[in-house]
Design a protein around this motif. Sequence first.
Motif, PDB file in Angstrom:
ATOM      1  N   ASP A  66       0.753  -1.178   0.095  1.00  0.00           N
ATOM      2  CA  ASP A  66      -0.027   0.055  -0.133  1.00  0.00           C
ATOM      3  C   ASP A  66       0.842   1.440   0.048  1.00  0.00           C
ATOM      4  OD1 ASP A  66       1.132  -0.131   2.335  1.00  0.00           O
ATOM      5  OD2 ASP A  66      -0.775   0.088   3.676  1.00  0.00           O
ATOM      6  N   SER A  67       2.081   1.103  -0.657  1.00  0.00           N
ATOM      7  CA  SER A  67       2.992   2.385  -0.655  1.00  0.00           C
ATOM      8  C   SER A  67       2.219   3.504  -1.280  1.00  0.00           C
ATOM      9  CB  SER A  67       4.148   2.240  -1.444  1.00  0.00           C
ATOM     10  OG  SER A  67       4.657   0.854  -1.025  1.00  0.00           O
ATOM     11  N   LYS A  68       2.601   4.592  -0.561  1.00  0.00           N
ATOM     12  CA  LYS A  68       2.116   6.093  -0.939  1.00  0.00           C
ATOM     13  C   LYS A  68       3.267   7.009  -0.886  1.00  0.00           C
ATOM     14  CE  LYS A  68      -2.381   5.733   1.217  1.00  0.00           C
ATOM     15  NZ  LYS A  68      -2.270   4.039   1.634  1.00  0.00           N
ATOM     16  N   VAL A  69       3.345   7.756  -2.165  1.00  0.00           N
ATOM     17  CA  VAL A  69       4.619   8.605  -2.419  1.00  0.00           C
ATOM     18  C   VAL A  69       4.412   9.971  -1.745  1.00  0.00           C
ATOM     19  CG1 VAL A  69       6.094   9.537  -4.099  1.00  0.00           C
ATOM     20  CG2 VAL A  69       5.221   7.264  -4.604  1.00  0.00           C
ATOM     21  N   LEU A  70       5.451  10.346  -1.005  1.00  0.00           N
ATOM     22  CA  LEU A  70       5.399  11.570  -0.326  1.00  0.00           C
ATOM     23  C   LEU A  70       6.319  12.412  -1.173  1.00  0.00           C
ATOM     24  CD1 LEU A  70       5.992  10.801   3.301  1.00  0.00           C
ATOM     25  CD2 LEU A  70       3.943  10.927   2.204  1.00  0.00           C
ATOM     26  N   VAL A  71       7.182  12.060  -1.828  1.00  0.00           N
ATOM     27  CA  VAL A  71       8.396  12.988  -2.618  1.00  0.00           C
ATOM     28  C   VAL A  71       8.830  12.280  -3.719  1.00  0.00           C
ATOM     29  CG1 VAL A  71      10.391  14.520  -2.589  1.00  0.00           C
ATOM     30  CG2 VAL A  71       9.026  14.045  -0.371  1.00  0.00           C
ATOM     31  N   TYR A  72       8.530  12.990  -4.807  1.00  0.00           N
ATOM     32  CA  TYR A  72       9.154  12.592  -5.995  1.00  0.00           C
ATOM     33  C   TYR A  72      10.684  13.085  -6.051  1.00  0.00           C
ATOM     34  CZ  TYR A  72       4.729  10.278  -7.686  1.00  0.00           C
ATOM     35  OH  TYR A  72       3.691   9.534  -7.364  1.00  0.00           O
ATOM     36  N   GLY A  73      11.299  12.321  -6.943  1.00  0.00           N
ATOM     37  CA  GLY A  73      12.699  13.168  -7.424  1.00  0.00           C
ATOM     38  C   GLY A  73      12.958  13.385  -8.822  1.00  0.00           C
ATOM     39  N   GLN A  74      13.252  14.558  -9.159  1.00  0.00           N
ATOM     40  CA  GLN A  74      13.736  15.252 -10.543  1.00  0.00           C
ATOM     41  C   GLN A  74      15.089  15.258 -10.661  1.00  0.00           C
ATOM     42  OE1 GLN A  74      11.412  16.473 -13.221  1.00  0.00           O
ATOM     43  NE2 GLN A  74      12.729  15.631 -14.236  1.00  0.00           N
ATOM     44  N   PRO A  80       9.786   8.015  -7.599  1.00  0.00           N
ATOM     45  CA  PRO A  80       9.701   8.322  -5.940  1.00  0.00           C
ATOM     46  C   PRO A  80      11.089   8.188  -5.184  1.00  0.00           C
ATOM     47  CG  PRO A  80       8.264   6.412  -6.823  1.00  0.00           C
ATOM     48  CD  PRO A  80       9.168   6.841  -8.272  1.00  0.00           C
ATOM     49  N   VAL A  81      11.049   9.205  -4.477  1.00  0.00           N
ATOM     50  CA  VAL A  81      12.332   9.079  -3.544  1.00  0.00           C
ATOM     51  C   VAL A  81      12.037   9.135  -2.216  1.00  0.00           C
ATOM     52  CG1 VAL A  81      13.705  10.266  -5.350  1.00  0.00           C
ATOM     53  CG2 VAL A  81      12.575  11.566  -3.519  1.00  0.00           C
ATOM     54  N   ALA A  82      10.739   9.118  -1.781  1.00  0.00           N
ATOM     55  CA  ALA A  82      10.480   9.041  -0.365  1.00  0.00           C
ATOM     56  C   ALA A  82       8.929   8.510  -0.249  1.00  0.00           C
ATOM     57  CB  ALA A  82      10.506  10.537   0.350  1.00  0.00           C
ATOM     58  N   TRP A  83       8.762   7.564   0.528  1.00  0.00           N
ATOM     59  CA  TRP A  83       7.325   7.083   0.685  1.00  0.00           C
ATOM     60  C   TRP A  83       6.986   6.174   1.760  1.00  0.00           C
ATOM     61  CZ3 TRP A  83      11.096   5.003  -2.792  1.00  0.00           C
ATOM     62  CH2 TRP A  83      11.804   3.660  -2.245  1.00  0.00           C
ATOM     63  N   ILE A  84       5.757   5.833   2.167  1.00  0.00           N
ATOM     64  CA  ILE A  84       5.456   5.447   3.341  1.00  0.00           C
ATOM     65  C   ILE A  84       4.730   4.034   2.733  1.00  0.00           C
ATOM     66  CG2 ILE A  84       5.362   7.162   4.828  1.00  0.00           C
ATOM     67  CD1 ILE A  84       2.393   7.457   4.469  1.00  0.00           C
ATOM     68  N   THR A  89      15.288   7.223  -0.825  1.00  0.00           N
ATOM     69  CA  THR A  89      16.473   6.767  -1.580  1.00  0.00           C
ATOM     70  C   THR A  89      17.639   7.991  -1.468  1.00  0.00           C
ATOM     71  OG1 THR A  89      15.716   7.644  -3.763  1.00  0.00           O
ATOM     72  CG2 THR A  89      15.383   5.285  -3.368  1.00  0.00           C
ATOM     73  N   MET A  90      17.119   9.033  -0.595  1.00  0.00           N
ATOM     74  CA  MET A  90      18.172   9.913  -0.420  1.00  0.00           C
ATOM     75  C   MET A  90      18.829   9.795   0.881  1.00  0.00           C
ATOM     76  SD  MET A  90      15.937  13.250  -1.606  1.00  0.00           S
ATOM     77  CE  MET A  90      14.516  13.128  -0.727  1.00  0.00           C
TER      78      MET A  90
END
Length: 342
Positions: A229-237, A256-260, A277-278
């Motif tokens: 049920d992953s939900k992306v908080l922050v995408y990465g460009q 996606p670079v941050a998710w819950i 992933t940061m």
Amino acid sequence: MMKNRVKDSFLLITIMLILSARLATAQHRDLWSVYKGNEGPGKGKHIVFVSGDEEYRSEEALTLMAKILAEYHGFKCTVLFSIDPKTSKVDPNNQTNIPGLDQLQTADLMVLLIRFRELPDAQMKFIDEYTKAGKPVVALRTSTHAFNYTRNKQSPFAKYSFDSTVKGWEGGYGRQTLGETWIAHHGVHGKEGTRGLINGTMENHAILRGVKDIWAATDVYTIRNLTGDSKVLVYGQSTHGMTPKSPLSYEKSVMPVAWIKNYTNEKGNTARIFNTTMGASVDLLSKDLRRLLVNACYWAIGMDQQIPKESNVDIIGEYNPTMFGFGNFKKGLSPADFEIKK
């Protein structure tokens, strides 16, 4: 007379054994760092940080985050390191020894930044027990490929390997627990950075409270598809260059670079998971990335309502992170040498 001598000898031996045990414990504790924590919402909670990667200076990054969470937010924080057993010095290249993982038995949260570890079963069992207990995890950067079993493929924990094909554990700990395993570099490693783009549909989430401007020197990872049920908080460009002012690379898609997510194990225990992933030591020069991580720790423990409007994440003392790269770690240092002084 004889009875008194026997009694005295027994007492002396007992005292010597106690002192010896205390000395051994003290020496053993020198293999990790503990920040007791000041007053704050986190008082009474214990966070265990597990560092151990060859490239991104997790020993520096997690020490910084532990100090911030202890100093400003009240959490007791324990930082574990990859240790050379011969020298007792921090050696991120040692993939088979992280002393102190038994500290997870009293942990309310585990924060991971590790890469390709193959720990002995006696150590690995504590991560396994923690996971099976349904306790929360906050994971950074290379934790998507935390484990790589090449020495002992018969280990009961070999299924955690990033390339696992075991039924139900495809992709190992990273994919099954955190949401994804290692795929590839989406950005150009060492030449492109990451501009964080807040997911507008999640902007009111507690973890994003006070988070607006994220830039990281590390590149964007490829994410194939997130599990559960992953939900992306922050995408990465991706950015053309490795400074905060570098222009965006519009030729590349966002990732996606941050998710819950929630992880439910075979015992039916469910844990809150945050993954990004940061998280390299140089990435943490970004104030809002530090705030994202602090907020994630609150959320993972279930302290959503106590996340401040703008979490204090000011750097304590000097912080001069080492640039990422293989072999760049500060050699010959003990865990105490990484402790950040005011």
